[in-house]
Enzyme design. Structure first.
Site, PDB file in Angstrom:
ATOM      1  CG  ASP A 107      65.310 -32.328 -23.567  1.00 54.28           C
ATOM      2  OD1 ASP A 107      66.162 -32.221 -24.366  1.00 54.28           O
ATOM      3  OD2 ASP A 107      65.269 -32.613 -22.319  1.00 54.28           O
ATOM      4  CD  GLU A 129      65.871 -39.032 -22.359  1.00 54.06           C
ATOM      5  OE1 GLU A 129      66.205 -37.746 -22.577  1.00 54.06           O
ATOM      6  OE2 GLU A 129      66.778 -39.852 -22.039  1.00 54.06           O
ATOM      7  CD  GLU A 143      67.728 -27.612 -23.416  1.00 52.58           C
ATOM      8  OE1 GLU A 143      67.148 -27.107 -22.648  1.00 52.58           O
ATOM      9  OE2 GLU A 143      68.584 -27.792 -24.122  1.00 52.58           O
ATOM     10  CG  HIS A 211      75.914 -28.299 -23.351  1.00 47.63           C
ATOM     11  ND1 HIS A 211      76.006 -29.727 -22.297  1.00 47.63           N
ATOM     12  CD2 HIS A 211      74.860 -28.584 -23.815  1.00 47.63           C
ATOM     13  CE1 HIS A 211      74.861 -30.293 -22.873  1.00 47.63           C
ATOM     14  NE2 HIS A 211      74.150 -29.616 -23.454  1.00 47.63           N
ATOM     15  NE  ARG A 213      70.020 -22.934 -25.891  1.00 47.10           N
ATOM     16  CZ  ARG A 213      70.562 -22.389 -26.955  1.00 47.10           C
ATOM     17  NH1 ARG A 213      70.500 -21.197 -27.278  1.00 47.10           N
ATOM     18  NH2 ARG A 213      70.744 -23.041 -28.152  1.00 47.10           N
ATOM     19  CG  HIS A 244      78.810 -27.922 -26.374  1.00 43.54           C
ATOM     20  ND1 HIS A 244      78.485 -27.481 -27.759  1.00 43.54           N
ATOM     21  CD2 HIS A 244      77.807 -28.909 -26.411  1.00 43.54           C
ATOM     22  CE1 HIS A 244      77.332 -27.522 -28.318  1.00 43.54           C
ATOM     23  NE2 HIS A 244      77.008 -28.421 -27.613  1.00 43.54           N
TER      24      HIS A 244
HETATM   25  C1  UD1 Z   1      71.593 -28.521 -27.945  1.00 49.87           C
HETATM   26  C2  UD1 Z   1      70.310 -28.897 -27.428  1.00 49.87           C
HETATM   27  C3  UD1 Z   1      70.634 -29.488 -25.704  1.00 49.87           C
HETATM   28  C4  UD1 Z   1      71.470 -30.681 -25.852  1.00 49.87           C
HETATM   29  C5  UD1 Z   1      72.740 -30.422 -26.833  1.00 49.87           C
HETATM   30  C6  UD1 Z   1      73.643 -31.406 -26.863  1.00 49.87           C
HETATM   31  C7  UD1 Z   1      68.252 -27.522 -27.902  1.00 49.87           C
HETATM   32  C8  UD1 Z   1      67.559 -26.243 -27.646  1.00 49.87           C
HETATM   33  N1  UD1 Z   1      69.444 -27.695 -27.248  1.00 49.87           N
HETATM   34  O1  UD1 Z   1      72.141 -27.492 -27.148  1.00 49.87           O
HETATM   35  O2  UD1 Z   1      69.291 -29.797 -25.275  1.00 49.87           O
HETATM   36  O3  UD1 Z   1      71.803 -31.106 -24.515  1.00 49.87           O
HETATM   37  O4  UD1 Z   1      72.318 -29.814 -28.112  1.00 49.87           O
HETATM   38  O5  UD1 Z   1      74.907 -30.944 -27.560  1.00 49.87           O
HETATM   39  O6  UD1 Z   1      67.924 -28.291 -28.863  1.00 49.87           O
HETATM   40  N2  UD1 Z   1      78.115 -26.106 -32.817  1.00 49.87           N
HETATM   41  C9  UD1 Z   1      79.007 -26.529 -33.849  1.00 49.87           C
HETATM   42  N3  UD1 Z   1      79.254 -27.708 -34.161  1.00 49.87           N
HETATM   43  C10 UD1 Z   1      78.671 -28.669 -33.752  1.00 49.87           C
HETATM   44  C11 UD1 Z   1      77.545 -28.454 -32.670  1.00 49.87           C
HETATM   45  C12 UD1 Z   1      77.270 -27.240 -32.165  1.00 49.87           C
HETATM   46  O7  UD1 Z   1      79.650 -25.446 -34.139  1.00 49.87           O
HETATM   47  O8  UD1 Z   1      78.829 -29.787 -34.291  1.00 49.87           O
HETATM   48  C13 UD1 Z   1      78.102 -24.890 -32.160  1.00 49.87           C
HETATM   49  C14 UD1 Z   1      77.190 -23.722 -33.068  1.00 49.87           C
HETATM   50  O9  UD1 Z   1      77.832 -22.541 -32.989  1.00 49.87           O
HETATM   51  C15 UD1 Z   1      75.770 -23.608 -32.518  1.00 49.87           C
HETATM   52  C16 UD1 Z   1      76.132 -23.876 -31.049  1.00 49.87           C
HETATM   53  O10 UD1 Z   1      77.193 -25.083 -31.242  1.00 49.87           O
HETATM   54  O11 UD1 Z   1      75.301 -22.655 -32.844  1.00 49.87           O
HETATM   55  C17 UD1 Z   1      75.082 -24.245 -30.287  1.00 49.87           C
HETATM   56  O12 UD1 Z   1      74.112 -25.401 -30.815  1.00 49.87           O
HETATM   57  P1  UD1 Z   1      72.337 -25.373 -30.535  1.00 49.87           P
HETATM   58  O13 UD1 Z   1      72.042 -26.415 -31.025  1.00 49.87           O
HETATM   59  O14 UD1 Z   1      72.095 -24.005 -30.666  1.00 49.87           O
HETATM   60  O15 UD1 Z   1      72.310 -25.822 -29.036  1.00 49.87           O
HETATM   61  P2  UD1 Z   1      73.155 -26.475 -27.805  1.00 49.87           P
HETATM   62  O16 UD1 Z   1      73.652 -25.624 -26.932  1.00 49.87           O
HETATM   63  O17 UD1 Z   1      74.275 -27.469 -28.355  1.00 49.87           O
END
Ligand code: UD1
Length: 382
Positions: A107, A129, A143, A211, A213, A244
């Protein structure tokens, strides 16, 4: 030439897998491995790069190298900027490779947008899934809306459980397009966990991950404050908190919990290390979906830091409990499990309702069945 060649049954089908985050990799890896065993399937691996370090860490564990990486991640990216970038960069890839099917999982924004662009190009979508529902579009956000959309446009719905299938049927998804496979995370877990030992410690370890939102801000502060109070009350416990990469999450935990005795704030753990902590934990506090599915394999009670879950099987089986994100509730629920042995034993003995380690195999058979290459696979029954 065989007659079946004219029907397309002996031709090679191009299957494109698209993912962007850590959990999508661990849940698609068992499917990719099974697909690679089939000479009639060609696999193309596309990473949106929605995540960077966390995704690369997981790809390394499974030795998967994407054929294409769209590298879209930015610090503190917004949902809209992720959306625009994925759509813009994935369309040319889909148009140039012309896959016979696109496979997405779960999702995330990556899964949703790969489905949207495949739909625009009339390419069949297989959704791994499929059918999880919390019935609240703001929880988990975004999601729940993402997965509902994917179900509308998918040709093949790979439901992990019977309940997920029932959700899809209720929404009018055609029964013949749904196959119950079990959850592929259990396959991945069997594969990784067999060689992992437990941590040698005299403390009762509590693993915490959060983690989502909808938990940013005040709810996450309540969780951090609850952890602080619990270590003061119970001298024999220690919290392990892999953070995270999201800076929003790191700021809150860092502010309240850095330098608190017996609370270890860690960088995101690679998958084998996370499994090691899970195996060694006394109990687990999490808002993650994947951990809810993994923990029962090790007999670890899970307190779910959310108001709703799209994974009711664990709650019904008695391995998990929904506790929300209020400080007093968190403290009370942890205290109960630390002091009430009868409750602890009943939660740790209930077994895993999510899968049997054969979901990857069933998923690939379902894909081949879709193309008329084999019989419909037997379904998973928990
Ligand atoms: C996303 C998914 C969520 C999943 C999660 C797993 C969406 C809307 N949400 O959420 O369903 O459970 O991933 O982790 O798709 N960042 C880094 N390095 C990384 C990864 C993340 O710096 O390797 C930081 C960045 O600042 C990024 C932020 O994490 O902007 C958030 O990442 P984002 O993909 O927007 O959403 P998640 O909250 O991680």
């Amino acid at each position: 030439m065989l007659v079946t060649d004219y029907l397309g049954q002996n031709s090679i089908k191009k299957i494109m897998f698209v993912f962007g985050t850590r959990p999508e990799v661990s849940k698609l890896a068992p499917v990719i491995f099974e697909a690679r065993k089939e000479s009639r399937l060609e696999t193309i691996i596309v990473s949106t790069g929605q995540h960077r370090e966390m995704l690369d860490q997981m790809l390394k564990v499974f030795s998967i190298t994407p054929d294409i990486d769209l590298s879209i991640m930015e610090e503190k990216q917004s949902l809209s900027s992720v959306t625009v970038k994925i759509i813009d960069r994935i369309e040319p890839v889909i148009l140039s490779y012309k896959p016979d099917m696109v496979v997405v999982q779960g999702d995330t924004s990556s899964a949703f947008l790969a489905s949207l662009v495949s739909f625009y190009n009339k390419i069949p979508i297989a959704h791994v899934e499929a059918g999880l529902r919390s019935f609240d579009i703001y929880n988990p956000f975004p999601e729940e809306a993402n997965r509902r959309f994917i179900s509308v446009v998918s040709s093949l719905n790979l439901a992990p459980t019977k309940k997920a299938k029932e959700n899809l049927l209720r929404e009018g998804v055609k029964e013949e397009s749904i196959i119950v496979t079990g959850n592929t995370i259990v396959d991945a877990l069997y594969w990784i966990a067999k060689d992992i030992s437990e941590i040698d410690t005299t403390k009762r370890l509590i693993l915490v991950t959060a983690h989502r939102r909808e938990n940013w801000g005040e709810p996450m502060e309540e969780l951090a404050l609850a952890i602080k109070e619990l270590v003061m009350e119970f001298p024999d416990i220690a919290f392990i908190v892999p953070l995270h990469k999201n800076p929003v999450v790191r700021e809150i935990f860092g502010k309240i919990l850095s330098n608190v005795d017996r609370v270890e704030l860690l960088e995101p753990l690679d998958y084998p290390s996370l499994i090691k902590v899970m195996k060694s934990a006394y109990l687990i506090l999490t808002d993650s979906g994947g951990i809810q599915e993994e923990a029962p394999t090790f007999g670890k009670p899970v307190l779910v830091l959310r108001d709703t879950t799209e994974r009711p099987e664990g709650i019904e089986r008695g391995v998990a409990k929904l506790i929300g994100m209020h400080k007093e509730n968190i403290i009370e629920s942890v205290r109960e499990l630390l002091t009430n042995q009868t409750l602890y034993i009943s939660m740790s003995k209930a077994g895993n309702p999510y899968g049997d380690g054969k979901a990857g195999e069933r998923t690939v058979k379902a894909i081949m069945h879709f193309f008329g290459m084999c019989e419909r696979p037997d379904e998973f029954t928990s």
